[in-house]
Motif scaffolding. Structure first.
Motif: not given
Length: 395
Positions: A254, A256-258, A261, A275
């Motif tokens: 979570k 890394s996804e943020e 983005e 990613y």
């Protein structure tokens, strides 16, 4: 007769010189060894006074001795084992040890001198003294040189201490300036960014592409300046030893996804951040703030040094022993000659050209990773891209 012949043979073949004289000092016998030492033939000395083989002042001393002996009729054994000097036929002298004995023979006194040449021993002593003197001079020179070196080191130590003190003071001033300037710049930059957003909002009814274009330029410039100021603040805290690690458990995927983005907004045209995560686990125990700074720096570099229409691969992996984070681009790469300096503060590779940057990002990344016991590694090929890897051990 045999005893006489044996005695003569012994005298004639003796290694040391043998000379016999009468009470008046007249030479009666001289063996070959003595002839060799004095460089005379036997017939040149036999019948002459022994003083012919003596240099001054020994010659006069011996003549005085003979005179006193004639006056008193008494003779004492003198010079037993005594070191004296002999006079050769050519006028040169040599040292020898003399042992003198008195023999009563046929109603008269005969004096026999045994002569042991000391030339080799004296030459060896002379060389030894010269060598010892030379050693003393060397020791004195080395001692003097050592004293001068110690004095120079002491002076250098004092100079170094002063320089270090001045450098420390300068470093403190620099840190305070950087901290103050960075904080002071952040306020107007925030205002500029807010104003740009408001301009964009109020200009929407006009639907002007030029307004949108220039507003985006302002936002990008503000973002770039903010990154630079953040780098300076991070470096200042690291140099001052104020950066502390705050470990906590969080979801790496979570997280890394943020980041992906957020960073996608900064990407160039048709630049895409891809990613991916490997592994069944997603929770790690690290410092979120420090880790985010590391990843942001790596992705920012990948964006800057890659062209449009490219992919940036951002991956995370949690295996049995490590948490591994990679950022890979297809950009300009790093020259091999520059790679050994890559993590030095303010260093920039020679092929960066006009691409903006401070040369602080990778230095901060490796120091932040080190605070969390991580290791930063990379592989790079010119015009083919660069792969950065951060590996953290799992406790």
């Amino acid at each position: 007769m045999e005893n006489t012949a044996l005695l003569i043979a012994i005298i004639q073949n003796a290694i040391d010189g043998i000379i016999t004289i009468d009470e008046n000092g007249i030479i009666e016998l001289i063996n070959p060894a003595a002839c060799t030492l004095f460089d005379y033939q036997s017939d040149e000395v036999i019948g002459n006074n022994i003083s012919m083989l003596m240099p001054q002042p020994d010659k006069d001393a011996h003549d005085d001795y003979i005179f006193r002996h004639r006056q008193t009729g008494k003779a004492s054994i003198i010079g037993i084992g005594r070191e004296v000097v002999g006079l050769r036929k050519d006028g040169s002298i040599f040292p020898f040890r003399l042992a003198l004995s008195e023999v009563q023979f046929a109603g008269r006194k005969i004096y026999t001198g045994f002569i042991h040449d000391l030339s080799k021993e004296k030459e060896a002593e002379r060389r030894l003294k010269e060598y010892a003197s030379h050693l003393e001079e060397l020791v004195e020179e080395r001692t003097m040189s050592l004293k001068e070196t110690v004095k120079a080191l002491e002076n250098a130590k004092e100079d170094l201490s002063l320089s270090l003190e001045k450098e420390k003071e300068l470093g403190q001033l620099k840190s305070r300036f950087v901290s103050m300037a960075s904080h002071e710049f952040r306020t107007p930059l925030t205002s500029v960014k807010l104003s740009a957003s408001l301009i964009e909002k109020y200009a929407q009814p006009l639907a002007s592409p030029n307004v949108s274009k220039h507003v985006n330029k302002i936002k990008q410039a503000v973002s770039s300046l903010t990154v630079i100021l953040n780098d300076f603040l991070s470096l200042e805290k690291l140099e001052a030893g104020k950066e502390e690690v705050s470990y906590n458990d969080f979801d790496l995927v979570k997280f890394s996804e943020e980041i992906a983005e957020e960073m996608q907004v900064m990407a160039k045209q048709n630049q895409n951040i891809i990613y991916q995560h490997t592994g069944t686990k997603s929770t790690v125990n690290l410092d979120e703030k420090l880790l985010k700074n590391c990843i942001n720096n790596l992705i920012t570099n990948a964006i800057k040094y890659s062209g449009e229409n490219t992919f940036i691969d951002f991956t995370t992996e949690i295996n049995q022993h490590h948490c591994i984070i990679t950022v890979k681009d297809n950009g300009i790469g790093i020259p091999e000659a520059d790679q050994k300096h890559l993590f030095e503060a303010f260093f920039r590779a020679h092929n960066t050209g006009t691409i903006p940057g401070t040369g602080l990002g990778l230095n901060i990344v490796t120091r932040y990773a080190g605070l969390m016991n991580g290791i930063v590694d990379f592989k790079s090929v010119i015009n083919q891209g660069t792969l950065f890897t951060i590996s953290f051990p799992l406790s």
